[in-house]
Structure formats: structure tokens, C-alpha cells
Scaffold this active site. Structure first.
Site, short mmCIF file in Angstrom:
data_model
loop_
_atom_site.label_atom_id
_atom_site.label_comp_id
_atom_site.label_asym_id
_atom_site.label_seq_id
_atom_site.Cartn_x
_atom_site.Cartn_y
_atom_site.Cartn_z
N SER A 50 17.36 -32.56 -33.65
CA SER A 50 16.07 -33.72 -34.41
C SER A 50 15.39 -34.13 -33.15
CB SER A 50 16.88 -34.90 -35.04
OG SER A 50 17.36 -35.67 -34.16
N LYS A 88 16.35 -41.54 -31.47
CA LYS A 88 15.17 -41.07 -31.44
C LYS A 88 13.66 -41.63 -30.57
CE LYS A 88 16.72 -39.31 -35.39
NZ LYS A 88 16.51 -38.05 -35.25
#
Length: 197
Positions: A50, A88
């Protein structure tokens, strides 16, 4: 003869003292390492795609747990939506209006378009989903750099938290990719976030 026995006794005492000192230093070193790991610096590995190409699967990063409040553009490790450590990039902080997308297909923060080419996965759009959110105070809007393969804030908008993560859930800011050695890298905030007011 007595002198020799005395010398032997002194030598034995020195050996005992040296061994005790070594054990004490070892215990103190382990204790200090544990304190640093708990309160100052953490090491985390990357389990998914990701954050490609910024971070690849099995990369290792050091995280500064005392880095202060997360800022736009920071890469952070936090307790994620499923309770696991997650990594993230911070796109919006409390009070920000984050919108996807403008006519050029760019994400905007408070009306300022982001130039994300320096970190987005090659060929990815900033987002395949449209959204228009205002980040509540004390919360963060987080997205992966490989947007088409990231279950980030966008994927959790329908849940009770609205996709936002509390600042308190942040473990720390990623400061360096230290493994593999050939890809060692010191992270910095992308300049595009400096333009956001």
C-alpha cells in the site's frame, strides 16, 4: 609462596569483578534498548504494497515516537482501523478540507492542489474514488502512496469513525528506511504540502 597465593587471590577477585561488571553493563544496555524501543524509537516492517514505491514489502523503518504532532505529508505508523500497526501518509489534519478531485484529477487540501508525483506509485491516480471531507479536530486523513492498492481513510468512510484516525493513535513518524541497506533513505515532507494553508 605467600606472595604468589596473595597474587592469585587478587587475580581471581579481578576476574570476578570484571565478569560482574560485564553482566551489569549488558543488563543496563538491554534495559536502555528496551526503554528506547518503548518510548523513543521503534522499528517496523512493511507488510503490504500500500505504500509502494516509497516503501516495499519487508522494508524496515525507524519511527520517532517523540516527533510531536503529525503534519501534512508525514509518513506515520498508527493503530489502524483493525487495531494493528499501520503505515500511511498524512494528507489532512484537523480542520482541513480534503477533496478529490479537481479538473486535473489532483487532490486538494483547503483548495490547494497537491503535486504528488514525487511519491505516488507510477501510473496511479491520486484517487479512484471521489470524496469531500473536512477533518475533525484531533483527527487525521491518511492515504497510502499506492492509491489503487491502499485500504486507507477512503475505504473506511462508511464506518463509525468516518475514515479518520485520532492523532492519539499515532505511534510515531517514520524517519528513515534502514533495510535493505541498499535502499536506505531519510524521509522528509514533500514540498507540495508547504503550499497548503
Amino acid at each position: 609462596m605467600a606472595v604468589t597465593k596473595k597474587a592469585e587471590g587478587v587475580a581471581k577477585e579481578k576476574k570476578k569483578g570484571g565478569f560482574r561488571e560485564t553482566v551489569l553493563l549488558l543488563v543496563m544496555g538491554v534495559g536502555l534498548a528496551l526503554l528506547l524501543q518503548t518510548f523513543v524509537v521503534g522499528s517496523f516492517y512493511i507488510p503490504s504494497i500500500s505504500m509502494e514505491n516509497t516503501l516495499l514489502v519487508n522494508d524496515r523503518v525507524f519511527v520517532n515516537k517523540l516527533a510531536g504532532k503529525p503534519e501534512r505529508g508525514d509518513i506515520v505508523v498508527f493503530k489502524g482501523w483493525n487495531g494493528e500497526d499501520t503505515i500511511k501518509r498524512v494528507i489532512g489534519i484537523g480542520g482541513d478540507k480534503v477533496v478529490c478531485c479537481d479538473k486535473q484529477k489532483r487532490i486538494t487540501v483547503n483548495g490547494t492542489p497537491l503535486d504528488e508525483t514525487s511519491y505516488l506509485y507510477p501510473g496511479d491516480f491520486p484517487s479512484g474514488d471521489d470524496f469531500n471531507v473536512t477533518v475533525p479536530a484531533g483527527k487525521l486523513w491518511l492515504m497510502g502512496d499506492h492509491r489503487s492498492a491502499s485500504a486507507d481513510s477512503r475505504a473506511h468512510m462508511g464506518e463509525p469513525g468516518g475514515g479518520f484516525i485520532a492523532e492519539d493513535a499515532v505511534v510515531g513518524k517514520a524517519v528513515v528506511r534502514y533495510w535493505p541497506l541498499s535502499r536506505g533513505y531519510l524521509f522528509s515532507r514533500p514540498e507540495t504540502f508547504d503550499k497548503v494553508k
